[in-house]
Design an enzyme around this catalytic site. Sequence first.
Site, short mmCIF file in Angstrom:
data_model
loop_
_atom_site.label_atom_id
_atom_site.label_comp_id
_atom_site.label_asym_id
_atom_site.label_seq_id
_atom_site.Cartn_x
_atom_site.Cartn_y
_atom_site.Cartn_z
N LYS A 183 0.84 -1.21 0.00
CA LYS A 183 0.00 0.00 0.00
C LYS A 183 0.87 1.25 0.00
O LYS A 183 1.71 1.42 0.88
CB LYS A 183 -0.91 0.00 1.23
CG LYS A 183 -1.87 -1.18 1.25
CD LYS A 183 -2.66 -1.24 2.55
CE LYS A 183 -1.76 -1.40 3.74
NZ LYS A 183 -2.48 -1.70 4.99
N THR A 213 -5.61 10.52 9.25
CA THR A 213 -6.68 9.53 9.38
C THR A 213 -6.24 8.37 10.26
O THR A 213 -5.07 8.15 10.48
CB THR A 213 -7.10 8.99 8.01
OG1 THR A 213 -5.92 8.57 7.32
CG2 THR A 213 -7.83 10.03 7.20
N THR A 216 -7.17 3.29 8.42
CA THR A 216 -7.31 3.03 6.98
C THR A 216 -6.80 1.64 6.59
O THR A 216 -7.41 0.95 5.79
CB THR A 216 -6.55 4.09 6.15
OG1 THR A 216 -5.21 4.15 6.63
CG2 THR A 216 -7.19 5.45 6.27
N GLY A 217 -5.68 1.22 7.20
CA GLY A 217 -5.11 -0.09 6.86
C GLY A 217 -6.02 -1.23 7.28
O GLY A 217 -6.25 -2.18 6.52
N CYS A 218 -6.56 -1.13 8.50
CA CYS A 218 -7.49 -2.15 9.01
C CYS A 218 -8.72 -2.23 8.10
O CYS A 218 -9.19 -3.31 7.74
CB CYS A 218 -7.99 -1.78 10.41
SG CYS A 218 -6.70 -1.33 11.57
#
Length: 292
Positions: A183, A213, A216-218
């Site tokens: 990512k 933020t 976002t990764g989860c």
Amino acid sequence: MSTNGHTTTAPPILLTIAGFDPSCGAGTVADLKTFAAHGCYGVAAITSLTVQNTQGVEAVHNTPSAELREQLEIIAKDCDIAAVKIGMLGNRGNAVVVGEFLDAHKFPIVVHDPVIKSSSGTELLDAGGVKFIATEMLKRASVITPNLDEASVLTGMEIKDLPTMEMAARKIVEMGARAVIVKGGHMDRAIDVVFDGNEIVQLGGDKVKFENTHGTGCTFASALTAQLAAGRGLIEAATLAKAYVTKAIEKGYAVGKGRVPLDHFYRLRIEPLTRGTHELPTHGMHPAESGH
């Protein structure tokens, strides 16, 4: 399912194995909200109780490995799990338990988001855990979704642009992963690199940079899990998951003084209850009878 007289068929049941965030922007709660937003039913095993709010992580209390094993086994005994999403593991002991759990059950879809540090820099996985992911967990996942820092730790490479992202993706597959999504959310343009072992595909992102933020990764990994559970291929699932996260970020609102969580239910446009109005159902509920 017709258990207990109910005939409604259950949607896909997805399991998240991750940490608990009291501010509910990341970890298991973000995963459960994302699963629900995709029409799935989420179940969860907690690997770690973090002490954090939107401003950062203050402490981490990892679940004892034996307790994590009990959580996982009791859920697997009871539910037909369609897919598993793995987030923060906390330490090597918990990573080993999850590895053994995956070996015992052979779930068709396993998405691993290898959480190593928090956005604010707190370590969320010990050195032994990082090594176990690199040598053992990679091969147990259908797809692993590291960000640039995580991909760098796993491969030992410096990753600073698209060519190095692609090199890292190839290296992670060489290390045993079936597929990887590196990512690039922290770069000027949020381009992700998807490699399924055969072809590399770049997923373009908006030029907007969202730095403030949380989760976002989860959310990306759990949206990806839901899309894969719906039978979509990796590229399509990743594209849809990325679109969902982008929109959820755009619609996010501050709930504290720090990082902004995502609005996982932006599609539903749920209106808050108006203060002071109470709608009482006209059937099925009766005032408590007094005098008995």
